[in-house]
Design a protein around this motif. Sequence first.
Motif, PDB file in Angstrom:
ATOM      1  N   VAL A  28       6.722 -36.632  16.052  1.00 49.07           N
ATOM      2  CA  VAL A  28       7.571 -37.591  15.327  1.00 49.07           C
ATOM      3  C   VAL A  28       7.393 -39.033  15.790  1.00 49.07           C
ATOM      4  CG1 VAL A  28       9.340 -35.879  14.759  1.00 49.07           C
ATOM      5  CG2 VAL A  28       9.539 -37.195  16.888  1.00 49.07           C
ATOM      6  N   ALA A  29       6.802 -39.235  16.944  1.00 48.97           N
ATOM      7  CA  ALA A  29       6.764 -40.567  17.555  1.00 48.97           C
ATOM      8  C   ALA A  29       5.686 -41.459  16.941  1.00 48.97           C
ATOM      9  CB  ALA A  29       6.537 -40.449  19.060  1.00 48.97           C
ATOM     10  N   ASP A  30       6.109 -42.644  16.533  1.00 48.86           N
ATOM     11  CA  ASP A  30       5.150 -43.693  16.197  1.00 48.86           C
ATOM     12  C   ASP A  30       4.762 -44.425  17.474  1.00 48.86           C
ATOM     13  OD1 ASP A  30       5.121 -43.575  13.190  1.00 48.86           O
ATOM     14  OD2 ASP A  30       7.269 -43.810  13.555  1.00 48.86           O
ATOM     15  N   GLU A  31       5.639 -44.363  18.450  1.00 50.16           N
ATOM     16  CA  GLU A  31       5.409 -44.933  19.781  1.00 50.16           C
ATOM     17  C   GLU A  31       6.036 -43.978  20.785  1.00 50.16           C
ATOM     18  OE1 GLU A  31       6.213 -49.141  21.985  1.00 50.16           O
ATOM     19  OE2 GLU A  31       7.900 -48.319  20.866  1.00 50.16           O
ATOM     20  N   LEU A  32       5.326 -43.710  21.857  1.00 55.31           N
ATOM     21  CA  LEU A  32       5.821 -42.817  22.901  1.00 55.31           C
ATOM     22  C   LEU A  32       5.841 -43.581  24.218  1.00 55.31           C
ATOM     23  CD1 LEU A  32       6.728 -40.008  23.816  1.00 55.31           C
ATOM     24  CD2 LEU A  32       4.314 -39.367  24.000  1.00 55.31           C
ATOM     25  N   ILE A  33       7.006 -43.608  24.837  1.00 52.49           N
ATOM     26  CA  ILE A  33       7.185 -44.265  26.134  1.00 52.49           C
ATOM     27  C   ILE A  33       7.675 -43.223  27.125  1.00 52.49           C
ATOM     28  CG2 ILE A  33       8.480 -45.993  27.453  1.00 52.49           C
ATOM     29  CD1 ILE A  33       8.771 -47.588  24.841  1.00 52.49           C
ATOM     30  N   VAL A  34       7.018 -43.132  28.272  1.00 52.81           N
ATOM     31  CA  VAL A  34       7.500 -42.283  29.352  1.00 52.81           C
ATOM     32  C   VAL A  34       7.999 -43.212  30.450  1.00 52.81           C
ATOM     33  CG1 VAL A  34       6.948 -40.504  31.031  1.00 52.81           C
ATOM     34  CG2 VAL A  34       5.861 -40.456  28.774  1.00 52.81           C
ATOM     35  N   ALA A  35       9.274 -43.060  30.789  1.00 50.92           N
ATOM     36  CA  ALA A  35       9.903 -43.881  31.824  1.00 50.92           C
ATOM     37  C   ALA A  35      10.040 -43.032  33.085  1.00 50.92           C
ATOM     38  CB  ALA A  35      11.264 -44.379  31.350  1.00 50.92           C
ATOM     39  N   ASP A  36       9.273 -43.368  34.089  1.00 50.76           N
ATOM     40  CA  ASP A  36       9.249 -42.583  35.326  1.00 50.76           C
ATOM     41  C   ASP A  36      10.000 -43.312  36.432  1.00 50.76           C
ATOM     42  OD1 ASP A  36       7.904 -40.212  36.801  1.00 50.76           O
ATOM     43  OD2 ASP A  36       7.590 -41.944  38.101  1.00 50.76           O
ATOM     44  N   SER A  37      10.724 -42.548  37.230  1.00 49.90           N
ATOM     45  CA  SER A  37      11.511 -43.137  38.318  1.00 49.90           C
ATOM     46  C   SER A  37      11.009 -42.718  39.691  1.00 49.90           C
ATOM     47  CB  SER A  37      12.993 -42.780  38.157  1.00 49.90           C
ATOM     48  OG  SER A  37      13.173 -41.377  38.181  1.00 49.90           O
ATOM     49  N   GLY A  38       9.693 -42.750  39.853  1.00 49.13           N
ATOM     50  CA  GLY A  38       9.142 -42.519  41.181  1.00 49.13           C
ATOM     51  C   GLY A  38       8.640 -41.118  41.440  1.00 49.13           C
ATOM     52  N   SER A  39       7.980 -40.523  40.482  1.00 49.67           N
ATOM     53  CA  SER A  39       7.441 -39.165  40.672  1.00 49.67           C
ATOM     54  C   SER A  39       6.470 -39.129  41.842  1.00 49.67           C
ATOM     55  CB  SER A  39       6.722 -38.691  39.410  1.00 49.67           C
ATOM     56  OG  SER A  39       7.644 -38.406  38.396  1.00 49.67           O
ATOM     57  N   THR A  40       6.556 -38.036  42.609  1.00 50.37           N
ATOM     58  CA  THR A  40       5.659 -37.834  43.747  1.00 50.37           C
ATOM     59  C   THR A  40       4.807 -36.575  43.578  1.00 50.37           C
ATOM     60  OG1 THR A  40       7.417 -36.689  44.952  1.00 50.37           O
ATOM     61  CG2 THR A  40       7.167 -39.061  45.361  1.00 50.37           C
ATOM     62  N   ASP A  41       4.971 -35.910  42.429  1.00 46.59           N
ATOM     63  CA  ASP A  41       4.143 -34.732  42.148  1.00 46.59           C
ATOM     64  C   ASP A  41       3.020 -35.156  41.187  1.00 46.59           C
ATOM     65  OD1 ASP A  41       5.456 -35.041  39.745  1.00 46.59           O
ATOM     66  OD2 ASP A  41       6.365 -33.044  39.719  1.00 46.59           O
ATOM     67  N   ASP A  42       2.524 -34.265  40.382  1.00 47.01           N
ATOM     68  CA  ASP A  42       1.413 -34.554  39.468  1.00 47.01           C
ATOM     69  C   ASP A  42       1.852 -35.145  38.132  1.00 47.01           C
ATOM     70  OD1 ASP A  42      -0.313 -33.498  41.354  1.00 47.01           O
ATOM     71  OD2 ASP A  42      -0.275 -31.489  40.465  1.00 47.01           O
ATOM     72  N   THR A  43       3.115 -35.492  37.987  1.00 42.41           N
ATOM     73  CA  THR A  43       3.636 -35.964  36.702  1.00 42.41           C
ATOM     74  C   THR A  43       2.837 -37.127  36.142  1.00 42.41           C
ATOM     75  OG1 THR A  43       5.871 -35.191  37.227  1.00 42.41           O
ATOM     76  CG2 THR A  43       5.678 -36.880  35.534  1.00 42.41           C
ATOM     77  N   LEU A  44       2.561 -38.141  36.945  1.00 43.70           N
ATOM     78  CA  LEU A  44       1.864 -39.327  36.450  1.00 43.70           C
ATOM     79  C   LEU A  44       0.447 -38.995  35.996  1.00 43.70           C
ATOM     80  CD1 LEU A  44       3.107 -41.995  39.015  1.00 43.70           C
ATOM     81  CD2 LEU A  44       4.001 -41.496  36.735  1.00 43.70           C
ATOM     82  N   ASP A  45      -0.232 -38.113  36.714  1.00 45.47           N
ATOM     83  CA  ASP A  45      -1.575 -37.697  36.317  1.00 45.47           C
ATOM     84  C   ASP A  45      -1.546 -36.964  34.975  1.00 45.47           C
ATOM     85  OD1 ASP A  45      -2.736 -38.754  38.628  1.00 45.47           O
ATOM     86  OD2 ASP A  45      -2.474 -36.868  39.733  1.00 45.47           O
ATOM     87  N   ILE A  46      -0.541 -36.140  34.778  1.00 48.45           N
ATOM     88  CA  ILE A  46      -0.413 -35.391  33.527  1.00 48.45           C
ATOM     89  C   ILE A  46      -0.126 -36.340  32.370  1.00 48.45           C
ATOM     90  CG2 ILE A  46       0.965 -33.657  32.293  1.00 48.45           C
ATOM     91  CD1 ILE A  46       1.342 -32.307  35.126  1.00 48.45           C
ATOM     92  N   ILE A  47       0.728 -37.325  32.581  1.00 47.79           N
ATOM     93  CA  ILE A  47       1.029 -38.313  31.543  1.00 47.79           C
ATOM     94  C   ILE A  47      -0.254 -39.013  31.108  1.00 47.79           C
ATOM     95  CG2 ILE A  47       2.189 -40.523  31.076  1.00 47.79           C
ATOM     96  CD1 ILE A  47       4.407 -39.498  33.071  1.00 47.79           C
ATOM     97  N   ARG A  48      -1.046 -39.419  32.068  1.00 46.62           N
ATOM     98  CA  ARG A  48      -2.308 -40.094  31.758  1.00 46.62           C
ATOM     99  C   ARG A  48      -3.285 -39.149  31.066  1.00 46.62           C
ATOM    100  NH1 ARG A  48      -1.177 -42.052  37.143  1.00 46.62           N
ATOM    101  NH2 ARG A  48      -0.315 -44.150  36.979  1.00 46.62           N
ATOM    102  N   ASP A  49      -3.300 -37.884  31.475  1.00 48.52           N
ATOM    103  CA  ASP A  49      -4.192 -36.892  30.886  1.00 48.52           C
ATOM    104  C   ASP A  49      -3.837 -36.623  29.420  1.00 48.52           C
ATOM    105  OD1 ASP A  49      -6.298 -34.806  31.090  1.00 48.52           O
ATOM    106  OD2 ASP A  49      -4.599 -33.450  30.789  1.00 48.52           O
ATOM    107  N   VAL A  50      -2.557 -36.489  29.138  1.00 52.61           N
ATOM    108  CA  VAL A  50      -2.116 -36.257  27.755  1.00 52.61           C
ATOM    109  C   VAL A  50      -2.439 -37.480  26.906  1.00 52.61           C
ATOM    110  CG1 VAL A  50      -0.115 -35.875  26.265  1.00 52.61           C
ATOM    111  CG2 VAL A  50      -0.335 -34.596  28.398  1.00 52.61           C
ATOM    112  N   GLY A  51      -2.191 -38.650  27.447  1.00 56.19           N
ATOM    113  CA  GLY A  51      -2.523 -39.897  26.762  1.00 56.19           C
ATOM    114  C   GLY A  51      -1.589 -40.213  25.604  1.00 56.19           C
ATOM    115  N   GLY A  52      -1.802 -41.390  25.043  1.00 51.58           N
ATOM    116  CA  GLY A  52      -1.024 -41.794  23.884  1.00 51.58           C
ATOM    117  C   GLY A  52       0.376 -42.257  24.187  1.00 51.58           C
ATOM    118  N   ALA A  53       0.685 -42.486  25.460  1.00 55.94           N
ATOM    119  CA  ALA A  53       2.027 -42.929  25.841  1.00 55.94           C
ATOM    120  C   ALA A  53       1.925 -44.176  26.707  1.00 55.94           C
ATOM    121  CB  ALA A  53       2.759 -41.832  26.609  1.00 55.94           C
TER     122      ALA A  53
END
Length: 97
Positions: A28-53
Amino acid sequence: MKQKLTVIIPCKNERLNIRPCMLSAKRVADELIVADSGSTDDTLDIIRDVGGARLIEREYINSGNFKNGAIPQATHEWVLILDSDERVTPELATEIN
């Protein structure tokens, strides 16, 4: 005329949830924003891998402050905040679209 929608996903250390959440939000998203508050696990890598956000990182004070701080980052008038353990089902996507 369909209005454009920004989906914001607030998260921290959500490596198990972030990928399926992002993929469902893309229904549904025309724009996707992920707001992270200091993840220390693999979350940021996964966000980048999925892309489009667009990834924004900000300090977590409380839930309301964090989400309200992310909303002005949206470029569209309509905003859906989707917690990382939630999903946009096909039925919901149809209704939103």
